[in-house]
Design a protein around this motif. Structure first.
Motif, PDB file in Angstrom:
ATOM      1  N   ASP A  92       0.857  -1.185   0.000  1.00 46.52           N
ATOM      2  CA  ASP A  92       0.000   0.000   0.000  1.00 46.52           C
ATOM      3  C   ASP A  92       0.891   1.232   0.000  1.00 46.52           C
ATOM      4  OD1 ASP A  92      -2.074   1.994   0.544  1.00 46.52           O
ATOM      5  OD2 ASP A  92      -3.269   0.301   1.247  1.00 46.52           O
ATOM      6  N   ASP A  99      -0.132   3.961   1.334  1.00 44.90           N
ATOM      7  CA  ASP A  99      -0.585   4.697   2.504  1.00 44.90           C
ATOM      8  C   ASP A  99      -0.151   3.922   3.746  1.00 44.90           C
ATOM      9  OD1 ASP A  99      -1.918   6.044   4.524  1.00 44.90           O
ATOM     10  OD2 ASP A  99      -3.885   5.952   3.563  1.00 44.90           O
ATOM     11  N   HIS A 102       5.554  -0.621   1.926  1.00 43.47           N
ATOM     12  CA  HIS A 102       5.071   0.741   1.699  1.00 43.47           C
ATOM     13  C   HIS A 102       5.588   1.183   0.339  1.00 43.47           C
ATOM     14  CE1 HIS A 102       5.198   5.234   2.358  1.00 43.47           C
ATOM     15  NE2 HIS A 102       3.931   4.923   2.477  1.00 43.47           N
TER      16      HIS A 102
END
Length: 167
Positions: free
Chosen positions: A21, A23, A45
């Protein structure tokens, strides 16, 4: 406890759950819950498509995934499909699942959202954006339906799941 021990023994040494992700907040949540399981996991990340493309470029990753779940920019779903299927990441019978896959529901949400927006320019921009997303999804489904390497089924759960199975 005995069942848990048996499951651990049966777990294949190469089993790994990878969460990607861009976020950090959902990654922290995923990491918290994944740490409670016995399944080896990795939280990355990064941009999901970039990671998938890199993984697909490595020959020893061929046919190594049972499931790839995509909940990302709908306009990039075609790129995910190309990277996963053409990159031969899925094992035979493996699934590529696209979340929020039913375009007509996106349009309905757009209309609901737009009802509360007074600015006509904002409303028209959103309407065009949702129309582009629906068009992109429809193009993807045409490609998938014409691809002999896979088959697809749609599930009407919430905003829809497109489940693409590697043949």
């Amino acid at each position: 406890e005995e069942n848990e021990k048996k499951r651990k023994e049966e777990q294949h040494e190469s089993d790994l759950l990878i969460t990607i992700d861009n976020d950090e907040k959902p990654l922290r949540i995923a990491h918290k819950y994944l740490n409670r399981t016995s399944t080896p996991s990795l939280c990355v990340h990064s941009d999901g498509l970039e990671v998938v493309e890199k993984v697909a470029s490595v020959d020893n990753n061929r046919r190594s995934f049972d499931l790839v779940f995509v909940d990302a920019n709908k306009m990039a779903y075609q790129s995910y499909f190309d990277s996963v299927v053409s990159g031969q990441l899925l094992r035979k019978g493996g699934l590529l699942v696209f979340d929020n896959a039913m375009g007509h529901r996106l349009l309905r949400h757009a209309q609901d959202d737009d009802a509360s927006v007074e600015d006509e320019r904002v409303r028209k921009r959103r309407e065009k954006r949702y129309a582009r997303i629906v068009s992109s999804l429809n193009q993807l489904y045409t490609v998938i339906n014409n691809d002999e390497r896979v088959e697809m089924n749609m599930m009407g759960v919430r905003d829809g799941l497109a489940m693409v199975r590697q043949l």
